[in-house]
Design an enzyme around this catalytic site. Structure first.
Site, PDB file in Angstrom:
ATOM      1  N   GLU A  41      13.372 -14.007 -22.687  1.00  0.00           N
ATOM      2  CA  GLU A  41      12.506 -12.811 -22.696  1.00  0.00           C
ATOM      3  C   GLU A  41      13.287 -11.526 -22.826  1.00  0.00           C
ATOM      4  OE1 GLU A  41      10.145 -13.560 -18.947  1.00  0.00           O
ATOM      5  OE2 GLU A  41       8.674 -12.585 -20.226  1.00  0.00           O
ATOM      6  N   LYS A  76      13.336 -16.530 -18.565  1.00  0.00           N
ATOM      7  CA  LYS A  76      13.875 -15.204 -18.209  1.00  0.00           C
ATOM      8  C   LYS A  76      14.918 -14.781 -19.234  1.00  0.00           C
ATOM      9  CE  LYS A  76      11.551 -13.858 -16.041  1.00  0.00           C
ATOM     10  NZ  LYS A  76      10.484 -14.811 -15.934  1.00  0.00           N
ATOM     11  N   HIS A  92      18.636 -38.284 -23.917  1.00  0.00           N
ATOM     12  CA  HIS A  92      17.604 -38.788 -24.859  1.00  0.00           C
ATOM     13  C   HIS A  92      17.481 -37.879 -26.063  1.00  0.00           C
ATOM     14  CE1 HIS A  92      16.443 -41.831 -21.968  1.00  0.00           C
ATOM     15  NE2 HIS A  92      16.451 -40.896 -21.035  1.00  0.00           N
ATOM     16  N   TRP A 107      -3.712  -1.959  -1.095  1.00  0.00           N
ATOM     17  CA  TRP A 107      -3.556  -3.193  -1.869  1.00  0.00           C
ATOM     18  C   TRP A 107      -4.140  -4.278  -0.973  1.00  0.00           C
ATOM     19  CZ3 TRP A 107      -1.275  -4.012  -6.706  1.00  0.00           C
ATOM     20  CH2 TRP A 107      -1.063  -5.326  -7.078  1.00  0.00           C
ATOM     21  N   CYS A 132       0.848  -1.193   0.000  1.00  0.00           N
ATOM     22  CA  CYS A 132       0.000   0.000   0.000  1.00  0.00           C
ATOM     23  C   CYS A 132       0.885   1.245   0.000  1.00  0.00           C
ATOM     24  CB  CYS A 132      -0.863  -0.018   1.252  1.00  0.00           C
ATOM     25  SG  CYS A 132      -1.743  -1.566   1.465  1.00  0.00           S
ATOM     26  N   ASN A 145       0.077   0.738   6.599  1.00  0.00           N
ATOM     27  CA  ASN A 145       0.671  -0.239   5.669  1.00  0.00           C
ATOM     28  C   ASN A 145       1.192  -1.385   6.488  1.00  0.00           C
ATOM     29  OD1 ASN A 145       0.240   1.242   3.441  1.00  0.00           O
ATOM     30  ND2 ASN A 145       2.372   1.806   3.067  1.00  0.00           N
ATOM     31  N   GLY A 146       1.081  -2.614   5.953  1.00  0.00           N
ATOM     32  CA  GLY A 146       1.619  -3.778   6.662  1.00  0.00           C
ATOM     33  C   GLY A 146       0.487  -4.680   7.105  1.00  0.00           C
ATOM     34  N   LYS A 189       3.029  -6.978 -20.548  1.00  0.00           N
ATOM     35  CA  LYS A 189       3.041  -7.460 -19.170  1.00  0.00           C
ATOM     36  C   LYS A 189       1.888  -8.433 -18.926  1.00  0.00           C
ATOM     37  CE  LYS A 189       4.279  -8.048 -15.014  1.00  0.00           C
ATOM     38  NZ  LYS A 189       5.384  -9.008 -14.792  1.00  0.00           N
ATOM     39  N   ARG A 235       2.838   1.453  -7.401  1.00  0.00           N
ATOM     40  CA  ARG A 235       2.938   0.330  -6.446  1.00  0.00           C
ATOM     41  C   ARG A 235       1.713  -0.557  -6.537  1.00  0.00           C
ATOM     42  NH1 ARG A 235       6.328   1.978  -2.005  1.00  0.00           N
ATOM     43  NH2 ARG A 235       5.059   0.806  -0.563  1.00  0.00           N
ATOM     44  N   GLU A 238      12.071 -21.832 -15.894  1.00  0.00           N
ATOM     45  CA  GLU A 238      11.894 -20.413 -15.580  1.00  0.00           C
ATOM     46  C   GLU A 238      13.161 -19.627 -15.914  1.00  0.00           C
ATOM     47  OE1 GLU A 238       9.584 -18.523 -15.145  1.00  0.00           O
ATOM     48  OE2 GLU A 238      10.453 -16.734 -14.236  1.00  0.00           O
TER      49      GLU A 238
HETATM   50  C1  AGP Z   1       6.880 -14.048 -17.422  1.00  0.00           C
HETATM   51  O1  AGP Z   1       8.147 -13.451 -17.258  1.00  0.00           O
HETATM   52  C2  AGP Z   1       6.174 -13.518 -18.649  1.00  0.00           C
HETATM   53  N1  AGP Z   1       5.994 -12.113 -18.534  1.00  0.00           N
HETATM   54  C3  AGP Z   1       4.925 -14.295 -19.021  1.00  0.00           C
HETATM   55  O2  AGP Z   1       5.313 -15.622 -19.299  1.00  0.00           O
HETATM   56  C4  AGP Z   1       3.821 -14.361 -17.940  1.00  0.00           C
HETATM   57  O3  AGP Z   1       4.239 -15.154 -16.864  1.00  0.00           O
HETATM   58  C5  AGP Z   1       2.578 -14.998 -18.567  1.00  0.00           C
HETATM   59  O4  AGP Z   1       2.135 -14.161 -19.608  1.00  0.00           O
HETATM   60  C6  AGP Z   1       1.444 -15.228 -17.558  1.00  0.00           C
HETATM   61  O5  AGP Z   1       1.051 -13.995 -17.032  1.00  0.00           O
HETATM   62  P1  AGP Z   1       0.102 -14.017 -15.717  1.00  0.00           P
HETATM   63  O6  AGP Z   1       0.902 -14.640 -14.630  1.00  0.00           O
HETATM   64  O7  AGP Z   1      -0.221 -12.583 -15.458  1.00  0.00           O
HETATM   65  O8  AGP Z   1      -1.108 -14.838 -16.041  1.00  0.00           O
END
Ligand code: AGP
Length: 604
Positions: free
Chosen positions: A487, A484, A503, A75, A2, A99-100, A599, A27, A480
């Site tokens: 991306e 990263k 394999h 939040w 928050c 906040n908290g 995003k 935020r 993951e």
């Molecule tokens: C993750 O770094 C990416 N930005 C992307 O894979 C993301 O995780 C995916 O689009 C799912 O988004 P969400 O968690 O908001 O559903």
């Protein structure tokens, strides 16, 4: 996460508060409010949703002259985002913003209710102002009452309180959540939970420390430490660059979000761990009645946390788990049974594919749960139940803290279900809870680690690709890490189970093939090590991430000798995040806004 603002002076109080809240929008929040005390009268405005709703409500309000004001963007952690739950919260003649999380609020609330207090909201915050009103009746001064109030709160809190009983004063306290006291050229005082609202208004600030509390009046600052000893207020110069302030001085939001994982995971855990059990106030345990399978469904990074969860839930809760990629699940004509709990995982709560699968599960009559970072998102509103990850807004497109908090929530959820199903002993659960408490430390970045990764990253800027490999939960972590890197560096990378390399993929092994090998000490180390030796024997270039030195690696990043594989998981997660960040930086890419990406993917 928050946001809080406060002001005492004779300038345009409403504008100062609303502008300050506007600077905290990054935020993330789902409701907001202000309270202004002038001539012993309160004017209070609250609104759900975006700040513009609050601005409209307060449009005709124009206080002139000296006033005291506090404001808050919320939040949601306790209670849904509604006006009633929005701060500031009212007692009889006082308002508070916070906040908290007050960990002992339930007990305090019961005691106050037994004394006749009628609470309006579902929040923990409201306890603070009613406790203050109670103490005020038995104290010689408002500050004495405030001091007694603060001393009874457990947990994390940044508090501003204003009261008619001393209408030229703002009381403040800081414990665990950030709070800054600023002073402008005219000597008037401002408060904020981060420095961006103060930039351009104040020339100097005090970053309050845990345990600090006190009050400000037009010509007085009373600052005490947690022992109640007076502290001399030492102001320091305030930076003037807002954007860098929002990034807290980091180069990118992604970098800031990697570094704030310790703080946000502390929020994720707050109020949810007792010594012997996991507490999800937002869950009704009957959600799991009759459930024999849990189906996890997500996209991207959220899919990787779901895969991680599948190991933990089957291992600890002895409940069958299946994991689905949402865009595949939508069209595969899945068999859905009513003894399956459908769990959607999403940082944004708006990802189109995941949202559609949630609708499919609802239509099929399944019970649904969402693990999400945005309280009033579409998925949270649609599901039967939701658990918030409390990561705060994630601005970097490449998800970091959202993933970390999702895994932390899933680790807790696996133990929560284990308790319901008696699949672990009380001692086993207690031991796991003690481990959970170690996560915030595990994701802190040790001195020298970031610098080492920055140096090492120069060797990984070309080549014909990367394999990230791991076993057990380190396989989804490898996925993951590969995502990263892809991306933000635009280099090709694949995550793979270590045991699968022989394999087929090992055919690619040569010095130009970079293998990032996750070698945790506490799960399948020998197996993983032999897989990496197979690659090393074929001259693949290897970067080993492990607490144990690996002599066949070309590069070696040492992690601590943690005593559990899940602590190793979080440590190695940070290494992978930093490695992708520094490679992308060297390649000159826009880390926060990578090409072709958004995003939240709200379209198919
Ligand atoms: C993750 O770094 C990416 N930005 C992307 O894979 C993301 O995780 C995916 O689009 C799912 O988004 P969400 O968690 O908001 O559903």
């Amino acid at each position: 996460m928050c946001g809080i603002v406060g002001y005492i002076g004779s300038k345009k109080t409403k504008e100062i508060l609303l502008d300050g809240l506007g600077e905290l929008e990054y935020r993330g929040y789902d409701s907001a409010g202000i309270a202004v005390l002038q001539n012993n009268n309160f004017s209070v405005y609250k609104a759900v949703g975006k700040l513009v709703n609050l601005q409209e409500k307060a449009h005709d309000f124009e206080p002139k002259g000296f006033a005291v004001g506090i404001g808050h963007t919320r939040w949601a952690t306790h209670g849904k985002p509604t006006e009633l739950n929005a701060h500031p919260h009212l007692g009889e003649s006082s308002y508070v913003v916070h906040n908290g999380i007050i960990e002992n609020y339930a007990q305090l609330k019961r005691e106050l209710q037994n004394e006749g207090v009628n609470f309006l909201s579902q929040t923990d915050t409201e306890v603070i102002v009613w406790l203050f009103e109670k103490e005020l009746r038995g104290s010689a001064s408002a500050f004495e009452a405030f001091s007694k109030t603060i001393s009874q709160l457990h947990g994390a809190f940044a508090v501003l309180l204003v009261t008619k009983s001393e209408d030229e004063t703002i009381f403040f306290a800081k414990q665990g959540s950030p709070m800054i006291l600023g002073r402008d050229e005219e000597g008037e005082k401002h408060f904020a939970s981060s420095d961006t609202p103060l930039i351009g208004k104040c020339s100097e600030v005090i970053y309050l420390e845990d345990g600090d509390f006190g009050f400000v009046k037009p010509n007085e600052i009373m600052l005490l430490d947690k022992g109640g000893n007076k502290k001399i207020p030492h102001f320091s110069k305030l930076s003037t660059n807002k954007l860098s302030a929002q990034k807290n001085g980091y180069r990118f939001f992604m970098e800031k979000e990697i570094y704030e994982q310790s703080d946000v995971i502390t929020d994720t855990l707050l109020g949810r761990l007792s010594d012997s059990e996991i507490i999800f106030e937002e869950l009704d345990p009957t959600l799991f009645d009759g459930i024999n399978e849990i189906k996890l469904c997500a996209c991207g990074t959220s899919y990787h946390s779901a895969l991680t969860a599948s190991y933990l839930i089957e291992r600890y809760a002895k409940t069958r788990v299946s994991v689905e990629i949402a865009s595949e699940f939508r069209y595969k004509e899945p068999l859905l049974c009513k003894d399956t709990l459908f769990v959607a995982i999403s940082q944004s709560g708006e990802t189109a594919d995941t949202l559609e699968t949630l609708k499919m599960a609802k239509v099929a009559g399944l019970k649904t749960l969402v693990i999400c970072n945005v309280d009033n998102s579409s998925m949270v509103r649609l599901a039967d139940a939701s658990i918030l990850t409390r990561a705060g807004i994630e601005k970097g497109v490449a998800s970091t803290k959202a993933f970390a908090t999702q895994v932390a929530v899933f680790w807790m959820l696996s133990l929560y279900i284990a308790k319901l199903k008696n699949s672990l002993t009380c001692k086993q659960i207690e031991d796991q809870i003690a481990l959970l408490r170690e996560i915030p430390r595990a994701v802190e970045i040790p001195n020298g680690l970031h610098e080492k990764i920055t140096r090492l990253s120069k060797r990984y800027l070309h080549g014909h690709g990367f394999f990230f490999i791991g076993r057990d939960v380190f396989f989804p972590l490898a996925l993951e890490g590969a995502l990263k890197l892809k991306e933000i560096s635009y280099l090709h990378a694949e995550g793979y189970p270590s045991g699968e390399m022989k394999h087929g993929p090992i055919a690619l092994a040569d010095p130009e093939l970079f293998t990032i090998a996750l070698l945790p000490q506490h799960i399948l180390y020998e197996k993983s090590k032999s897989n990496v030796e197979e690659l090393s024997a074929r001259d693949s270039t290897i970067c080993a991430i492990s607490p144990i030195e690996f002599d066949k690696a070309d590069d070696y990043i040492q992690t601590s000798s943690a005593h559990h594989y899940m602590i190793e998981f979080f440590e190695m997660m940070v290494v992978l995040q930093l490695l992708s960040l520094e490679i992308a930086v060297r390649l000159g890419n826009d880390v926060d806004m990578p090409r072709n990406l958004a995003k939240s993917v709200t379209v198919e």
